[in-house]
Design an enzyme around this catalytic site. Structure first.
Site, mmCIF file in Angstrom:
data_model
loop_
_atom_site.group_PDB
_atom_site.id
_atom_site.type_symbol
_atom_site.label_atom_id
_atom_site.label_comp_id
_atom_site.label_asym_id
_atom_site.label_seq_id
_atom_site.Cartn_x
_atom_site.Cartn_y
_atom_site.Cartn_z
ATOM 1 N N ARG A 8 1.285 3.839 39.250
ATOM 2 C CA ARG A 8 0.495 4.562 40.519
ATOM 3 C C ARG A 8 -0.509 5.159 39.909
ATOM 4 N NH1 ARG A 8 3.322 9.960 43.336
ATOM 5 N NH2 ARG A 8 1.711 9.973 44.939
ATOM 6 N N HIS A 9 -1.439 5.652 40.827
ATOM 7 C CA HIS A 9 -2.710 6.175 40.390
ATOM 8 C C HIS A 9 -2.387 7.577 39.855
ATOM 9 C CE1 HIS A 9 -2.751 8.825 43.792
ATOM 10 N NE2 HIS A 9 -2.291 7.811 44.675
ATOM 11 N N ILE A 11 -3.017 11.777 39.982
ATOM 12 C CA ILE A 11 -2.726 12.674 40.648
ATOM 13 C C ILE A 11 -4.131 13.317 41.445
ATOM 14 C CG2 ILE A 11 -2.672 14.899 39.424
ATOM 15 C CD1 ILE A 11 -0.145 16.061 41.109
ATOM 16 N N THR A 12 -4.064 13.831 42.623
ATOM 17 C CA THR A 12 -5.249 14.096 43.399
ATOM 18 C C THR A 12 -5.010 15.446 43.966
ATOM 19 O OG1 THR A 12 -4.583 13.183 45.489
ATOM 20 C CG2 THR A 12 -5.735 11.609 43.953
ATOM 21 N N ASP A 13 -6.031 16.254 44.467
ATOM 22 C CA ASP A 13 -5.812 17.482 45.132
ATOM 23 C C ASP A 13 -5.198 17.262 46.445
ATOM 24 O OD1 ASP A 13 -7.164 18.865 43.127
ATOM 25 O OD2 ASP A 13 -9.047 18.762 44.162
ATOM 26 N N HIS A 14 -5.160 16.020 47.028
ATOM 27 C CA HIS A 14 -4.532 15.765 48.228
ATOM 28 C C HIS A 14 -2.913 15.667 47.645
ATOM 29 C CE1 HIS A 14 -8.013 15.062 50.246
ATOM 30 N NE2 HIS A 14 -7.570 14.222 51.330
ATOM 31 N N GLN A 21 -2.883 11.223 52.459
ATOM 32 C CA GLN A 21 -4.139 10.368 51.915
ATOM 33 C C GLN A 21 -4.393 9.223 52.926
ATOM 34 O OE1 GLN A 21 -4.391 11.108 47.394
ATOM 35 N NE2 GLN A 21 -2.304 10.767 47.775
ATOM 36 N N ARG A 58 -9.045 6.685 44.378
ATOM 37 C CA ARG A 58 -8.120 7.274 43.571
ATOM 38 C C ARG A 58 -7.364 6.124 42.661
ATOM 39 N NH1 ARG A 58 -6.428 7.449 48.732
ATOM 40 N NH2 ARG A 58 -4.364 6.835 49.238
ATOM 41 N N ARG A 60 -8.998 3.158 42.227
ATOM 42 C CA ARG A 60 -10.118 2.529 41.489
ATOM 43 C C ARG A 60 -10.572 3.556 40.051
ATOM 44 N NH1 ARG A 60 -13.551 -0.966 44.705
ATOM 45 N NH2 ARG A 60 -15.012 -1.192 43.057
ATOM 46 N N GLU A 83 -2.648 2.351 50.223
ATOM 47 C CA GLU A 83 -1.588 2.976 50.862
ATOM 48 C C GLU A 83 -1.515 2.796 52.000
ATOM 49 O OE1 GLU A 83 1.173 4.434 50.355
ATOM 50 O OE2 GLU A 83 0.811 5.973 49.026
#
Length: 194
Positions: A8-9, A11-14, A21, A58, A60, A83
């Site tokens: 799994r990629h 973490i993001t701010d989203h 997302q 995210r 990539r 996603e």
């Protein structure tokens, strides 16, 4: 028998904001890049025959960090690994959805992809890859909810695939007929700070 390792990629701010997302092109945050570097170090200890990633930013970014560590470029950026398409609610929080469409927003047609559609494309991806790359080790970077729904369908087990952690590693073997886990939602590469 094909071995497929899913990551799994980062973490993001989203993710932090609990913002839908979907197909947004949002980046990893600083923590997500650090997580990706740690999983990349872990994955560099193995040899990979094929490397595939979702084309969303995210994923990539996570794949590019892994690529540098394992010394292998991404072979394919595959849209099937995206996603769940969140339609009109992409890039919104629960509070924003309630403010915009009301408490019953979930009952409205928001143009979201169905679970059935997402599960079908996930299973199609696994079967295609297992057929195309029989007896190879395949590394895949993708998204949490997509992955969880794919596992539920692939394993015929609704108790699996929930809340997969960012940069978790899950390995399955697929023999063309059925799949089974070798490793599930493993984050031993992350320190307690994540």
């Amino acid at each position: 028998m094909t071995t497929i390792t899913f990551v799994r990629h980062g973490i993001t701010d989203h993710n932090v904001e609990k913002r839908a997302q979907g197909h947004t092109q949002n980046p990893l945050n600083e923590t997500g890049r650090a997580q990706a570097a740690l999983v990349a170090k872990r994955l560099s200890e193995e040899q990979w025959d094929v490397f595939i990633s979702s084309d969303l930013r995210r994923a990539r970014e996570t794949a590019e960090i892994i690529s540098a560590a394992i010394g292998k470029p991404v072979d394919v950026f595959d849209e099937r690994l995206r996603e769940m398409d969140r339609g009109k609610i992409a890039d919104t929080t629960q509070e924003e959805r309630v403010a915009r469409w009301g408490e019953n927003w979930a009952e409205l047609d928001m143009g979201q992809e169905t679970h059935e559609s997402m599960r079908a494309r996930g299973v199609d991806f696994v079967r295609d890859i297992a057929s195309r790359y029989a007896d190879r080790k395949v590394l895949v970077v993708t998204h949490g909810y997509f992955l969880g729904q794919t596992f539920k369908e692939l394993m015929k087990d609704e108790s699996t695939g929930d809340e997969l952690r960012n940069t978790s590693v899950t390995t399955i073997i697929h023999n063309g007929e059925k799949s089974e886990y070798l490793l599930y939602d493993c984050v031993k590469h992350l320190s307690d700070n994540f």
